[in-house]
Design an enzyme around this catalytic site. Structure first.
Site, PDB file in Angstrom:
ATOM      1  N   LEU A 138       0.871  -1.175   0.000  1.00 57.37           N
ATOM      2  CA  LEU A 138       0.000   0.000   0.000  1.00 57.37           C
ATOM      3  C   LEU A 138       0.905   1.221   0.000  1.00 57.37           C
ATOM      4  O   LEU A 138       1.973   1.203   0.620  1.00 57.37           O
ATOM      5  CB  LEU A 138      -0.899   0.033   1.242  1.00 57.37           C
ATOM      6  CG  LEU A 138      -1.929  -1.094   1.425  1.00 57.37           C
ATOM      7  CD1 LEU A 138      -2.643  -0.923   2.757  1.00 57.37           C
ATOM      8  CD2 LEU A 138      -2.925  -1.116   0.280  1.00 57.37           C
ATOM      9  N   ASP A 139       0.497   2.295  -0.672  1.00 54.21           N
ATOM     10  CA  ASP A 139       1.260   3.544  -0.612  1.00 54.21           C
ATOM     11  C   ASP A 139       1.371   4.013   0.832  1.00 54.21           C
ATOM     12  O   ASP A 139       0.498   3.740   1.655  1.00 54.21           O
ATOM     13  CB  ASP A 139       0.555   4.656  -1.412  1.00 54.21           C
ATOM     14  CG  ASP A 139       0.461   4.361  -2.900  1.00 54.21           C
ATOM     15  OD1 ASP A 139       1.236   3.521  -3.381  1.00 54.21           O
ATOM     16  OD2 ASP A 139      -0.388   4.978  -3.561  1.00 54.21           O
ATOM     17  N   ALA A 140       2.428   4.763   1.128  1.00 49.00           N
ATOM     18  CA  ALA A 140       2.595   5.297   2.486  1.00 49.00           C
ATOM     19  C   ALA A 140       1.392   6.146   2.895  1.00 49.00           C
ATOM     20  O   ALA A 140       0.998   6.166   4.062  1.00 49.00           O
ATOM     21  CB  ALA A 140       3.877   6.112   2.585  1.00 49.00           C
ATOM     22  N   THR A 142      -1.706   5.687   1.944  1.00 46.44           N
ATOM     23  CA  THR A 142      -2.944   4.913   1.915  1.00 46.44           C
ATOM     24  C   THR A 142      -3.010   4.026   3.145  1.00 46.44           C
ATOM     25  O   THR A 142      -2.029   3.367   3.495  1.00 46.44           O
ATOM     26  CB  THR A 142      -3.020   4.043   0.647  1.00 46.44           C
ATOM     27  OG1 THR A 142      -2.991   4.884  -0.518  1.00 46.44           O
ATOM     28  CG2 THR A 142      -4.293   3.216   0.621  1.00 46.44           C
TER      29      THR A 142
END
Length: 308
Positions: A138-140, A142
């Site tokens: 997951l993106d930082a 998100t």
């Protein structure tokens, strides 16, 4: 070392260099401050300090460490990282905002891998040293549910499941405006943006990317959307909804309205990994896990509901 050229988008006008560049690159403000202190950040050709202000249309040049530089996993507790499930094969976590999944060059903030190590959890040794046990990301910026493999068998089974798309990945996104139709599929190839390498875009010849969505609650300025990913490209949901001219609220990198983000108190993209389902690698039984909205995303919804 590698150099990146980044035009300053309108949404970051007047923002501090450390805060703005952190948003653009997905790094921590501390990492950006360290780059600026060592002269690795130029704004319109001149060295920029961490507290200097960005100007829309300006050009940032950032020199980043070589991606091949070994990255050490630092075992440190991660505030807000919750363990939803733990057994001999897997650990399922609820990832808070501002936490990367694993260490990478230039990132000095907290990581899921480091947080699990600090909690005394043994994870699979498969994969690169800094990404051991990681089967998806997951993106930082998100939040939400993700799984990490603890056994070598689980790592192999889960990597194959993600590759073969037998995993159910459900997200909730708050997007600007009202998607039409309210239920549909976005089938558009994604690759790196042809001009801005920190972004991705819908481009001819890109990797096949399919996003299914359904509006579950509509407000005057935005819509809460249930999203199911058929593929899992980097920034896929953010790119696809931006291409539809309905960017995620707060996602300034992909064209969100900064005024709406401020009004709702959102300082990152409103995007949450809500559910994750897969066949358990130990015995094949179907398991599914759910993550509740974090405080900032829930508060934004309350503002919108109060205005209705």
């Amino acid at each position: 070392m590698s150099s990146r050229l980044l035009p300053v988008p309108d949404g970051l006008d007047g923002m501090r260099v450390d805060a703005g560049l952190a948003k653009l690159l997905g790094l921590s403000r501390t990492a950006v401050a360290e780059l600026a202190a060592s002269g690795e950040v130029l704004l319109d050709g001149q060295p920029a300090g961490k507290s200097d202000r960005l100007v829309a249309g300006g050009l940032l040049e950032v020199t980043l460490p070589d991606p091949d530089t070994p990255v050490e996993v630092v075992a440190e507790p991660v505030e807000g990282l919750r363990i939803l499930h733990d057994d001999d094969d897997i650990v399922v976590v609820d990832k808070p905002v501002g936490v990367a999944v694993h260490p990478s060059p230039g990132w000095t903030g907290p990581t899921v891998v480091g947080g699990l190590a600090a909690a005394g959890l043994r994870i699979s040794t498969s994969g690169a040293a800094e990404r051991q046990g990681v089967v998806h990301r997951l993106d930082a910026g998100t939040t939400g549910v993700m799984v990490v493999a603890k056994s070598e068998h689980a790592y192999s089974v889960l990597k194959r499941a993600f590759k073969e798309r037998t995993v159910s990945k459900g997200y909730h996104a708050l997007v600007q405006g009202h998607p039409d139709p309210i239920r549909g599929t976005i089938d558009a190839p994604i690759d790196r943006h042809p001009k801005h390498d920190y972004r991705f875009a819908v481009v001819a010849g890109g990797r096949p990317s399919v996003t299914h969505y359904e509006v579950i609650e509509a407000f005057r300025a935005a819509s809460l959307v249930d999203v199911v990913l058929e593929t899992g490209r980097t920034h896929q949901i953010r790119v696809h909804f931006s291409a539809m001219r309905h960017p995620c609220v707060g996602d300034l990198t992909y064209g969100a309205d900064p005024a709406l983000a401020r009004r709702l108190g959102v300082s990152r993209q409103w995007l949450h990994a809500r559910t994750l389902g897969f066949a358990h690698p130990a015995d094949g039984r179907w398991v599914e896990f759910t993550s509740e909205y974090p405080a900032d995303l829930a508060a934004a919804l309350e503002v919108l509901r109060a205005e209705a």
